[in-house]
Design a protein around this motif. Structure first.
Motif, short mmCIF file in Angstrom:
data_model
loop_
_atom_site.label_atom_id
_atom_site.label_comp_id
_atom_site.label_asym_id
_atom_site.label_seq_id
_atom_site.Cartn_x
_atom_site.Cartn_y
_atom_site.Cartn_z
N THR A 21 0.83 -1.22 0.00
CA THR A 21 0.00 0.00 0.00
C THR A 21 0.85 1.25 0.00
O THR A 21 0.65 2.17 -0.81
CB THR A 21 -0.93 0.01 1.23
OG1 THR A 21 -1.82 -1.11 1.17
CG2 THR A 21 -1.76 1.29 1.27
N ASN A 25 1.22 3.68 -3.35
CA ASN A 25 0.78 5.08 -3.31
C ASN A 25 1.95 6.04 -3.46
O ASN A 25 1.82 7.10 -4.09
CB ASN A 25 0.03 5.36 -2.01
CG ASN A 25 -1.40 4.82 -2.03
OD1 ASN A 25 -2.27 5.34 -2.71
ND2 ASN A 25 -1.63 3.74 -1.29
N ILE A 28 2.70 6.28 -7.15
CA ILE A 28 1.79 7.20 -7.83
C ILE A 28 2.25 8.64 -7.64
O ILE A 28 2.32 9.43 -8.60
CB ILE A 28 0.35 7.04 -7.30
CG1 ILE A 28 -0.23 5.66 -7.66
CG2 ILE A 28 -0.55 8.15 -7.84
CD1 ILE A 28 -0.57 5.48 -9.10
N THR A 47 -2.53 12.57 -6.37
CA THR A 47 -1.41 12.47 -5.42
C THR A 47 -1.88 12.76 -3.99
O THR A 47 -1.40 12.12 -3.04
CB THR A 47 -0.29 13.47 -5.78
OG1 THR A 47 -0.80 14.81 -5.75
CG2 THR A 47 0.27 13.17 -7.15
N SER A 50 -3.56 9.64 -2.78
CA SER A 50 -2.55 8.65 -2.41
C SER A 50 -1.92 8.99 -1.06
O SER A 50 -1.66 8.09 -0.24
CB SER A 50 -1.46 8.58 -3.50
OG SER A 50 -1.98 8.08 -4.71
N ASP A 53 -4.28 8.00 1.64
CA ASP A 53 -4.29 6.54 1.80
C ASP A 53 -3.10 6.07 2.64
O ASP A 53 -3.22 5.17 3.47
CB ASP A 53 -4.27 5.85 0.43
CG ASP A 53 -5.63 5.85 -0.24
OD1 ASP A 53 -6.65 5.91 0.47
OD2 ASP A 53 -5.70 5.78 -1.48
N PRO A 272 -7.15 1.29 0.56
CA PRO A 272 -5.92 2.02 0.22
C PRO A 272 -4.95 1.19 -0.63
O PRO A 272 -4.14 1.76 -1.36
CB PRO A 272 -5.30 2.33 1.59
CG PRO A 272 -6.45 2.34 2.53
CD PRO A 272 -7.37 1.27 2.02
N ASN A 275 -6.62 1.32 -4.41
CA ASN A 275 -6.69 2.61 -5.11
C ASN A 275 -5.56 2.83 -6.11
O ASN A 275 -5.83 3.17 -7.28
CB ASN A 275 -6.74 3.75 -4.10
CG ASN A 275 -8.09 3.86 -3.42
OD1 ASN A 275 -9.04 3.18 -3.79
ND2 ASN A 275 -8.19 4.71 -2.42
N PRO A 276 -4.28 2.68 -5.73
CA PRO A 276 -3.22 2.88 -6.73
C PRO A 276 -3.26 1.86 -7.86
O PRO A 276 -2.91 2.18 -9.00
CB PRO A 276 -1.92 2.75 -5.92
CG PRO A 276 -2.31 2.01 -4.69
CD PRO A 276 -3.72 2.39 -4.39
N TYR A 279 -6.04 3.03 -10.33
CA TYR A 279 -5.63 4.19 -11.13
C TYR A 279 -4.49 3.85 -12.09
O TYR A 279 -4.44 4.37 -13.20
CB TYR A 279 -5.22 5.35 -10.22
CG TYR A 279 -6.39 6.18 -9.77
CD1 TYR A 279 -7.01 7.07 -10.64
CD2 TYR A 279 -6.90 6.07 -8.48
CE1 TYR A 279 -8.10 7.82 -10.23
CE2 TYR A 279 -7.98 6.82 -8.06
CZ TYR A 279 -8.58 7.70 -8.95
OH TYR A 279 -9.66 8.45 -8.55
#
Length: 304
Positions: A21, A25, A28, A47, A50, A53, A272, A275-276, A279
């Motif tokens: 995680t 992030n 990213i 950003t 991220s 998160d 979390p 999410n990255p 994306y």
């Protein structure tokens, strides 16, 4: 298999999830910061998402790792309130960020000619500063109110972090004011943003349907599909856990309590992590920027 070995396996799984995680992030953030082609409002807000998160995972997971490894843990009241403050603050900032990102997509798709004048660098900085400032003030008021409560009885929380409901369950004071503050906070931070997001996407969908070509509709929708996926995952788990019915008996209480803990684990630990991935896997610009960075690093390595 004994329970201790299961604990070690769960500890290892949580550790891996936390590391992935944070690294995902951070990747990213670094890719967007390094690539000039990604210096746009949409990726700037990404950003910030991220970053939130990373903060959320860091607030919850390290203490949970200690809890799993030693089959329990102890915290002072100040530490518990601090964790509660950081947890709610990061969750709330994520709600506001997702709302600002939906407004960004609305302007980009529904008002493309005015987009650069409305969503500029000044707007982005103001939006982020305002979001953090509002959350800081509102959450500080909530925590200060909770600090005035008297906590008595068995000081044990049947949860893996200091959430609102377990904390209020330990108080022997009248919690009416606290619950009223929480209700107003939820209306402002959660319900209003959901309404803004729904309205924004209604306009976005209507605009996309007006595009004559199928390819044009698919290309336009792809620019906001990752954001819509993250919104669905985040609000889906968040709303589900806090809309559970009140328990009627001990058996129902145990089943609902366990379900809430599992869902809490999902939106605090798994979301979390996802999410990255969402994306990066669904965004061609980020994948291309990452490939260029890796290629440049490879060339520099060979030159050395």
């Amino acid at each position: 298999m004994d329970l201790h070995r299961l604990n070690y396996l769960f500890f290892l799984l949580l550790m891996i999830i936390y590391c992935v995680t944070v690294c995902g992030n951070l990747l990213i953030i670094l890719v967007v910061s390094y690539s000039r082609s990604l210096h746009s409002p949409m990726y700037f807000f990404l950003t910030q998402l991220s970053l939130s998160d990373i903060l959320l995972s860091t607030t919850i997971v390290p203490n949970m790792l200690h809890f799993v490894l030693y089959e329990g843990t102890s915290m002072s009241l100040i530490s518990c309130l601090t964790q509660f403050y950081c947890f709610v603050a990061t969750e709330s900032i994520e709600c506001l960020l997702l709302t600002v990102m939906s407004y960004d997509r609305y302007q980009a798709i529904c008002n493309p000619l005015r987009y650069t004048t409305v969503i500029d660098q000044r707007f982005c900085i103001k939006a982020i500063v305002l979001c953090w400032l509002v959350i800081f003030i509102m959450e500080l008021m909530t925590v200060l109110t909770m600090e005035q409560l008297d906590f008595c009885g068995p000081n044990m929380i049947d949860h893996f972090f200091c959430d609102l409901e377990p904390l209020l369950g330990l108080s022997c004071s009248d919690t009416f004011i606290m619950k009223l503050e929480t209700l107003l906070f939820v209306i402002f931070i959660a319900i209003c943003p959901v309404i803004v997001i729904i309205v924004s996407y209604m306009y976005i969908i209507f605009t996309i349907l007006k595009i004559p070509s199928v390819t044009g509709r698919q290309k336009t929708f792809s620019t906001c599909s990752a954001h819509l996926t993250v919104v669905s995952l985040y609000y889906g788990s968040l709303i589900t856990i806090y809309v559970f019915p009140r328990q009627q008996n001990a058996k129902t209480f145990l089943s609902l309590n366990n379900a809430k803990k599992i869902l809490s684990l999902f939106y605090n630990v798994v979301t979390p992590l996802l999410n990255p991935m969402i994306y990066s896997l669904r965004n061609k610009d980020i994948k291309q920027a990452l490939e260029r960075i890796l290629q440049q690093m490879s060339n520099k390595f060979h030159m050395c």
